[in-house]
Design a protein around this motif. Structure first.
Motif, PDB file in Angstrom:
ATOM      1  N   LEU A  66       0.825  -1.210   0.000  1.00 43.56           N
ATOM      2  CA  LEU A  66       0.000   0.000   0.000  1.00 43.56           C
ATOM      3  C   LEU A  66       0.862   1.265   0.000  1.00 43.56           C
ATOM      4  O   LEU A  66       0.423   2.305  -0.522  1.00 43.56           O
ATOM      5  CB  LEU A  66      -0.930  -0.005   1.214  1.00 43.56           C
ATOM      6  N   LEU A  67       2.058   1.194   0.566  1.00 41.64           N
ATOM      7  CA  LEU A  67       2.931   2.369   0.568  1.00 41.64           C
ATOM      8  C   LEU A  67       3.371   2.751  -0.842  1.00 41.64           C
ATOM      9  O   LEU A  67       3.739   3.909  -1.080  1.00 41.64           O
ATOM     10  CB  LEU A  67       4.155   2.109   1.447  1.00 41.64           C
ATOM     11  N   PHE A  68       3.357   1.807  -1.767  1.00 39.54           N
ATOM     12  CA  PHE A  68       3.676   2.117  -3.164  1.00 39.54           C
ATOM     13  C   PHE A  68       2.501   2.778  -3.892  1.00 39.54           C
ATOM     14  O   PHE A  68       2.672   3.274  -4.996  1.00 39.54           O
ATOM     15  CB  PHE A  68       4.067   0.840  -3.923  1.00 39.54           C
ATOM     16  N   LEU A  69       1.310   2.766  -3.283  1.00 45.03           N
ATOM     17  CA  LEU A  69       0.106   3.279  -3.941  1.00 45.03           C
ATOM     18  C   LEU A  69      -0.373   4.600  -3.362  1.00 45.03           C
ATOM     19  O   LEU A  69      -0.872   5.462  -4.089  1.00 45.03           O
ATOM     20  CB  LEU A  69      -1.024   2.247  -3.839  1.00 45.03           C
ATOM     21  N   ILE A  70      -0.259   4.780  -2.053  1.00 46.50           N
ATOM     22  CA  ILE A  70      -0.812   5.963  -1.384  1.00 46.50           C
ATOM     23  C   ILE A  70       0.006   7.195  -1.765  1.00 46.50           C
ATOM     24  O   ILE A  70       1.237   7.208  -1.617  1.00 46.50           O
ATOM     25  CB  ILE A  70      -0.815   5.774   0.143  1.00 46.50           C
ATOM     26  N   PRO A  71      -0.631   8.263  -2.261  1.00 51.11           N
ATOM     27  CA  PRO A  71       0.108   9.482  -2.619  1.00 51.11           C
ATOM     28  C   PRO A  71       0.718  10.142  -1.384  1.00 51.11           C
ATOM     29  O   PRO A  71       0.148  10.110  -0.290  1.00 51.11           O
ATOM     30  CB  PRO A  71      -0.947  10.382  -3.264  1.00 51.11           C
ATOM     31  N   MET A 107       4.178   7.238  -1.532  1.00 45.25           N
ATOM     32  CA  MET A 107       4.976   7.404  -0.312  1.00 45.25           C
ATOM     33  C   MET A 107       6.403   6.932  -0.511  1.00 45.25           C
ATOM     34  O   MET A 107       7.350   7.574  -0.063  1.00 45.25           O
ATOM     35  CB  MET A 107       4.318   6.627   0.837  1.00 45.25           C
ATOM     36  N   ILE A 108       6.587   5.801  -1.167  1.00 44.91           N
ATOM     37  CA  ILE A 108       7.918   5.294  -1.465  1.00 44.91           C
ATOM     38  C   ILE A 108       7.958   4.832  -2.913  1.00 44.91           C
ATOM     39  O   ILE A 108       6.922   4.520  -3.505  1.00 44.91           O
ATOM     40  CB  ILE A 108       8.338   4.128  -0.536  1.00 44.91           C
ATOM     41  N   THR A 109       9.131   4.806  -3.475  1.00 49.53           N
ATOM     42  CA  THR A 109       9.327   4.289  -4.820  1.00 49.53           C
ATOM     43  C   THR A 109      10.163   3.006  -4.737  1.00 49.53           C
ATOM     44  O   THR A 109      10.688   2.656  -3.668  1.00 49.53           O
ATOM     45  CB  THR A 109      10.061   5.313  -5.703  1.00 49.53           C
ATOM     46  N   TRP A 110      10.274   2.327  -5.881  1.00 51.84           N
ATOM     47  CA  TRP A 110      11.058   1.095  -5.884  1.00 51.84           C
ATOM     48  C   TRP A 110      12.533   1.383  -5.584  1.00 51.84           C
ATOM     49  O   TRP A 110      13.217   0.556  -4.976  1.00 51.84           O
ATOM     50  CB  TRP A 110      10.916   0.388  -7.222  1.00 51.84           C
ATOM     51  N   LYS A 111      13.023   2.552  -5.981  1.00 50.78           N
ATOM     52  CA  LYS A 111      14.405   2.904  -5.672  1.00 50.78           C
ATOM     53  C   LYS A 111      14.610   3.053  -4.167  1.00 50.78           C
ATOM     54  O   LYS A 111      15.649   2.669  -3.629  1.00 50.78           O
ATOM     55  CB  LYS A 111      14.794   4.195  -6.386  1.00 50.78           C
ATOM     56  N   ASP A 112      13.618   3.624  -3.491  1.00 49.29           N
ATOM     57  CA  ASP A 112      13.715   3.742  -2.032  1.00 49.29           C
ATOM     58  C   ASP A 112      13.789   2.364  -1.388  1.00 49.29           C
ATOM     59  O   ASP A 112      14.579   2.134  -0.469  1.00 49.29           O
ATOM     60  CB  ASP A 112      12.507   4.505  -1.482  1.00 49.29           C
ATOM     61  N   PHE A 113      12.956   1.448  -1.867  1.00 52.90           N
ATOM     62  CA  PHE A 113      12.962   0.086  -1.334  1.00 52.90           C
ATOM     63  C   PHE A 113      14.279  -0.620  -1.655  1.00 52.90           C
ATOM     64  O   PHE A 113      14.874  -1.271  -0.805  1.00 52.90           O
ATOM     65  CB  PHE A 113      11.770  -0.684  -1.924  1.00 52.90           C
TER      66      PHE A 113
END
Length: 633
Positions: free
Chosen positions: A431-436, A459-465
């Motif tokens: 959900l953190l990848f979806l919520i603005p 909230m987060i992007t794949w680069k952050d992860f």
């Protein structure tokens, strides 16, 4: 002779540079007769286990690369099929870790961790003892959810800024006396000077003037306190012989020595002790915080997955039971470690530091610096609120999944056993990848540091992860699962258990204590995950042979493997704090030895008291017998 000695030294240097390559090649070749002479499943599995363990302990190759050794040696020796080995490298805990990393990425991206740390330090205050305790509390809390390394790397810059402010203030104190010194000490010194002056006036009515008497009084006071005056270096001697007073040496302050002291790194020895105490407290607190949750450190995850794989019918290890057992351990260790560091570096006189005397100049400056750092964060933002809500929600869902004393939320579903802690973490992480990251219905003109150019940026992007995801740990944990599966299928664990039968006369607490001491000693020189991965199958077999509950030895060993705190190479947090230059290795050994003893003692206390009813340790469980029957079939 000199040429021969030089050639010999050059050969030694080349061998030393190539030591990793020598270990990688020599160890497998020297152990190869074991599976060739005894071509049994147990011997082949032992060969793979020893080679992998040596690679891990020596770190001749990266830990992740060494964890891949079972992936090709097990199929080659016929211990496990390639598909079976591959399945061991991706387990439920891998998904659990991925979900937790998503939340950790959001926490670090929006500086929620920094806000929490600074706020807790502001509450604690700037007195040395309470400042150390404040940093320890916030580090423990953050390390429960973030990795120990990330927590230490985040908290240390904040602590270093406070320490530098303390040092700078101390430098200024050397130039002018602190106006906020304790009044009682000044009054005592003033009274002593007046009494001595009056006594000298009575003995000699024709003595020196007031200024000379004052100077003489200072010298005599110093001698009375046991501080002799060196007459050989850095002073001038002024002699007075009036028939009544003895010859005395009055010291003229040496300007060069004062300047050298002012230019040194630490104004006083006590400032250096404060720096040592605070930096060590952070790495110890990160270790303590990692013990509290099942996701707090990789060794907890390794234990949970290997235990659930070996004993699938044992439904006793989950987030709630682990937290209930480990939280009191962490609290006791936190207090005892703080007292130990306080005694070792700050002394016994300031053990509490709760007196109501006025704050010194340096304490006020340190508090000012902390407040300035907190004000730089600005008001709490919308992404921080969302991250905090997800943090609380994840914790609540973990606790209430299967609390044990009441039905959990999984009882609402018809099919049982399908939902685990990984289900919760992956769902919320997704959900953190979806919520603005921008507040809904906010005006376009509102300037958010999180809005960037895209109003729907998540909230987060794949680069952050990707930046935080420890793929090496994932592969390392998978290699441990593969080794454990090979030991179980080949029968090596049963063979090891038979060799340990002479220990059957020892009581369970003695077996556990020996395991804890052995593991905590080995982990000082080897990585924590590698050490635990090697010892878990051996301790499981030992427990089954001695017919004691495996949890009696496995849980304390899992906790003690984190106590590699005596050397900079013990774990990454140690290396981080050592790199700041405040510590010497002797400081870490001396303080870490005490923390090691505290940790082993508290873990032994826990496993013999509240751990017994929590995990039913007084009985040999039926799920152990069922696991042995299943493996034999």
């Amino acid at each position: 002779m000199r040429l021969e000695a030089a050639a010999r030294m050059d050969l030694f240097r080349r061998l030393w540079r190539a030591r990793n390559l020598i270990v990688v090649i020599f160890i497998p070749l020297s152990l190869l007769p074991l599976p060739l002479i005894h071509p049994t499943s147990e011997a082949c599995c032992a060969y793979v286990l020893i080679v992998t363990a040596v690679y891990w302990v020596s770190e001749a190759v990266p830990l992740g690369a060494a964890a891949l050794v079972p992936a090709f040696l097990y199929p080659l020796f016929g211990v496990l099929k390639s598909s079976e080995v591959a399945a061991e490298y991706s387990k439920d805990t891998t998904l659990l870790l991925m979900g937790v990393i998503c939340l950790a990425a959001s926490i670090e991206k929006w500086n929620l961790h920094k806000r929490i740390a600074l706020r807790m330090v502001m509450i604690a205050g700037a007195k040395p003892g309470m400042l150390v305790l404040g940093f320890m509390c916030c580090t423990v809390f953050l390390s429960m959810w973030l990795s120990n390394t990330s927590t230490t790397a985040m908290v240390m810059p904040i602590a270093e800024a406070v320490l530098q402010q303390l040092i700078c203030t101390g430098m200024a104190d050397n130039l002018e006396p602190d106006a906020t010194e304790d009044d009682s000490v000044s009054d005592k010194e003033e009274t002593l000077d007046k009494n001595q002056m009056a006594l000298l006036d009575r003995n000699d009515s024709n003595a020196y003037d007031k200024q000379e008497l004052s100077t003489l009084s200072e010298v005599q006071t110093g001698e009375a306190n046991g501080m002799g005056v060196n007459q050989n270096t850095n002073q001038e001697c002024i002699t007075h012989t009036n028939g009544h007073l003895p010859q005395v040496a009055i010291e003229i302050p040496n300007v060069k020595r004062v300047k050298a002291r002012r230019d040194s790194q630490y104004p006083t020895k006590r400032d250096h002790m404060i720096c040592k105490c605070l930096t060590l407290s952070i790495t110890y607190a990160a270790t303590i915080g990692g013990l509290i949750t099942i996701t707090g450190t990789s060794t907890n995850l390794i234990f949970a997955e290997q235990f659930n794989t070996r004993y699938p019918d044992a439904k006793v290890i989950n987030f709630g039971t682990w937290f209930i057992f480990s939280f009191p351990i962490a609290i006791i260790m936190l207090v005892l470690t703080w007292l130990w560091l306080h005694f070792l570096f700050l002394g016994c006189k300031e053990t509490c530091s709760l007196s109501k005397k006025r704050k010194s100049k340096r304490e006020m400056m340190s508090e000012k610096r902390i407040h300035e750092e907190y004000e730089k964060l600005g008001p709490i933002s919308y992404p921080e609120v969302v991250t905090g809500v997800f943090f609380i929600l994840m914790t609540l869902l973990w606790f209430t999944r299967e609390p044990g004393f009441v039905p959990g939320w999984t009882s609402l579903f018809e099919k049982k056993g399908y939902r685990t802690d990984a289900t919760v973490s992956v769902l919320l992480g997704f959900l953190l990848f979806l919520i603005p990251a921008r507040r809904p219905f906010s005006s376009p003109s509102s300037s958010y540091r999180d809005s960037a150019s895209d109003p729907l940026a998540p909230m987060i992007t794949w680069k952050d992860f990707q930046r935080l995801m420890p793929w090496e740990i994932v592969i390392l944990v998978g290699g441990g699962y593969a080794l454990a599966a090979g030991c179980k299928v080949s029968g090596l664990s049963v063979w090891i258990g038979r060799q340990l039968e002479p220990m059957s006369g020892l009581p369970p607490w003695a077996v556990t204590l020996l395991a804890c001491l052995l593991v905590s000693a080995v982990t000082e020189f080897a990585s924590n995950p590698a050490t635990l991965t090697v010892f878990l199958p051996i301790l499981s077999a030992l427990s089954e042979t001695l017919r004691i509950n495996p949890l009696h030895t496995l849980i304390p060993s899992t906790m003690c493997v984190s106590f590699g705190v005596m050397l900079p190479v013990g774990n990454p947090p140690n290396a981080i704090v050592f790199s700041y230059g405040h510590l010497q290795i002797s400081d870490m050994v001396k303080a870490g030895f005490g923390v090691n003893l505290i940790g082993v003692a508290v873990v032994m206390l826990a496993i013999t008291t509240w751990g017994v009813p929590l995990f039913n340790l007084s009985e040999f469980p039926a799920w152990t017998v069922a696991a042995n029957v299943t493996s034999s079939l």
